[in-house]
Design a protein around this motif. Structure first.
Motif, PDB file in Angstrom:
ATOM      1  N   GLY A  21      96.531 -26.039  21.773  1.00 46.44           N
ATOM      2  CA  GLY A  21      95.817 -27.179  22.356  1.00 46.44           C
ATOM      3  C   GLY A  21      95.240 -28.138  21.339  1.00 46.44           C
ATOM      4  O   GLY A  21      94.593 -29.123  21.711  1.00 46.44           O
ATOM      5  N   MET A  22      95.454 -27.876  20.055  1.00 41.49           N
ATOM      6  CA  MET A  22      94.864 -28.729  19.011  1.00 41.49           C
ATOM      7  C   MET A  22      95.493 -30.118  18.958  1.00 41.49           C
ATOM      8  O   MET A  22      96.679 -30.288  19.246  1.00 41.49           O
ATOM      9  N   ILE A  23      94.683 -31.090  18.517  1.00 44.60           N
ATOM     10  CA  ILE A  23      95.221 -32.365  18.036  1.00 44.60           C
ATOM     11  C   ILE A  23      95.146 -32.247  16.515  1.00 44.60           C
ATOM     12  O   ILE A  23      94.062 -32.096  15.944  1.00 44.60           O
ATOM     13  N   GLY A  40     107.090 -29.414  14.706  1.00 40.48           N
ATOM     14  CA  GLY A  40     108.051 -29.747  15.759  1.00 40.48           C
ATOM     15  C   GLY A  40     108.519 -28.504  16.506  1.00 40.48           C
ATOM     16  O   GLY A  40     108.753 -28.553  17.719  1.00 40.48           O
ATOM     17  N   ARG A  41     108.611 -27.396  15.780  1.00 39.76           N
ATOM     18  CA  ARG A  41     109.085 -26.157  16.418  1.00 39.76           C
ATOM     19  C   ARG A  41     108.053 -25.554  17.369  1.00 39.76           C
ATOM     20  O   ARG A  41     108.400 -24.753  18.225  1.00 39.76           O
ATOM     21  N   ILE A  42     106.759 -25.911  17.165  1.00 44.98           N
ATOM     22  CA  ILE A  42     105.718 -25.351  18.052  1.00 44.98           C
ATOM     23  C   ILE A  42     105.024 -26.471  18.832  1.00 44.98           C
ATOM     24  O   ILE A  42     103.873 -26.351  19.241  1.00 44.98           O
ATOM     25  N   LYS A  43     105.734 -27.579  19.032  1.00 48.08           N
ATOM     26  CA  LYS A  43     105.087 -28.761  19.624  1.00 48.08           C
ATOM     27  C   LYS A  43     104.538 -28.509  21.025  1.00 48.08           C
ATOM     28  O   LYS A  43     103.568 -29.140  21.435  1.00 48.08           O
ATOM     29  N   HIS A  44     105.127 -27.553  21.740  1.00 47.62           N
ATOM     30  CA  HIS A  44     104.648 -27.249  23.092  1.00 47.62           C
ATOM     31  C   HIS A  44     103.243 -26.638  23.062  1.00 47.62           C
ATOM     32  O   HIS A  44     102.548 -26.611  24.066  1.00 47.62           O
ATOM     33  N   ARG A  45     102.821 -26.136  21.884  1.00 42.88           N
ATOM     34  CA  ARG A  45     101.502 -25.487  21.766  1.00 42.88           C
ATOM     35  C   ARG A  45     100.384 -26.470  21.426  1.00 42.88           C
ATOM     36  O   ARG A  45      99.219 -26.129  21.507  1.00 42.88           O
ATOM     37  N   ILE A  46     100.733 -27.685  20.971  1.00 41.75           N
ATOM     38  CA  ILE A  46      99.682 -28.616  20.544  1.00 41.75           C
ATOM     39  C   ILE A  46      99.576 -29.796  21.507  1.00 41.75           C
ATOM     40  O   ILE A  46     100.513 -30.107  22.235  1.00 41.75           O
ATOM     41  N   GLY A  74      88.345 -38.767  18.574  1.00 41.77           N
ATOM     42  CA  GLY A  74      87.094 -38.309  17.953  1.00 41.77           C
ATOM     43  C   GLY A  74      87.388 -37.328  16.834  1.00 41.77           C
ATOM     44  O   GLY A  74      88.478 -37.346  16.251  1.00 41.77           O
ATOM     45  N   GLU A  75      86.425 -36.468  16.524  1.00 41.90           N
ATOM     46  CA  GLU A  75      86.566 -35.541  15.386  1.00 41.90           C
ATOM     47  C   GLU A  75      87.721 -34.561  15.644  1.00 41.90           C
ATOM     48  O   GLU A  75      87.972 -34.158  16.782  1.00 41.90           O
TER      49      GLU A  75
END
Ligand code: 5RP
Length: 217
Positions: A21-23, A40-46, A74-75
């Motif tokens: 869920g990170m940005i 790119g390989r874990i893009k579904h997680r972010i 934001g931060e």
């Protein structure tokens, strides 16, 4: 080990710092390019990324990763970037790719700054790599004269390079930076300086040195 392989191994290790869920704040350069490919390989997680350059934005979008505005996010919890030099206190010289100002903004906005280097970037004292300084175009000569007087280093205009912010870059040669925090502060005071490629006031929190295995400092 080839330098590019060390960069790739550091970038792969950095994926361990990415949480669901990170940005993610994303820097610029050839090391970061490996990180973006891994992301790119874990893009579904972010949730997305905040980018420090047009170059990184294009690569992120190429992987289908949403690029967000720092003003909207934001931060940030995490910023991942490379460096041109790193001292034992995790203070850095950055800006070899001319993206120093946006990199500095995102580093400042981020709780954790993870810096990726290959072993050749480790130095006891910063300054062997010419220090990049982003400058408003009309102040180029003035700032060069002031830098010479203040530091004794030789500023060289990176001719033909215009930053993403429409400015120019001076690379300051022959420095031995004993007090990076003081020099960062001093150079920042010169009218016309947009930002200085010293990341000393806000150093990296974690440094990953690429190798087999990668070293986490
Ligand atoms: C760009 C930078 C880069 O992080 C720095 O130049 C290192 O680049 P590379 O990963 O290609 O060696 O500061 O402004």
């Amino acid at each position: 080990m080839p330098q590019n392989e060390a960069k790739r191994l550091a970038a792969e290790k950095a994926i361990e710092y990415v949480e669901d869920g990170m940005i993610v704040g994303v820097g610029t350069g050839s090391t970061v390019a490996f990180f973006i490919d891994a992301l790119g390989r874990i893009k579904h997680r972010i949730a997305g990324a905040v980018s420090s350059s047009e170059q990184s934005t294009a690569r992120l979008r190429g992987h289908g990763i949403e690029v967000m505005e720092l003003n909207d996010t934001g931060e940030l919890a995490l910023y991942v970037d490379g460096a041109d030099e790193c001292d034992p206190h995790k203070r850095l010289i950055k800006g070899g790719g001319a993206a120093l100002t946006r990199e500095k903004i995102i580093a400042e906005a981020s709780e954790k700054f993870v810096c990726l280097i290959d072993p050749s970037k480790q130095v006891p004292i910063l300054g062997r790599f010419p220090l990049p300084v982003e400058v408003i175009p009309m102040a180029r000569s003035l700032v060069a004269r002031r830098i010479l007087a203040l530091t004794g280093g030789q500023p060289v205009w990176r001719d033909g390079v215009v930053t993403d912010n429409g400015n120019v870059v001076l690379d300051v040669h022959n420095l031995s930076i004993i007090d990076p925090v003081a020099m960062e502060k001093e150079l920042n005071q010169i009218p016309g300086v947009v930002s200085v490629g010293l990341f000393a006031r806000r150093p990296a929190d974690v440094v990953i040195v690429g190798g087999e295995p990668p070293q986490v400092l």
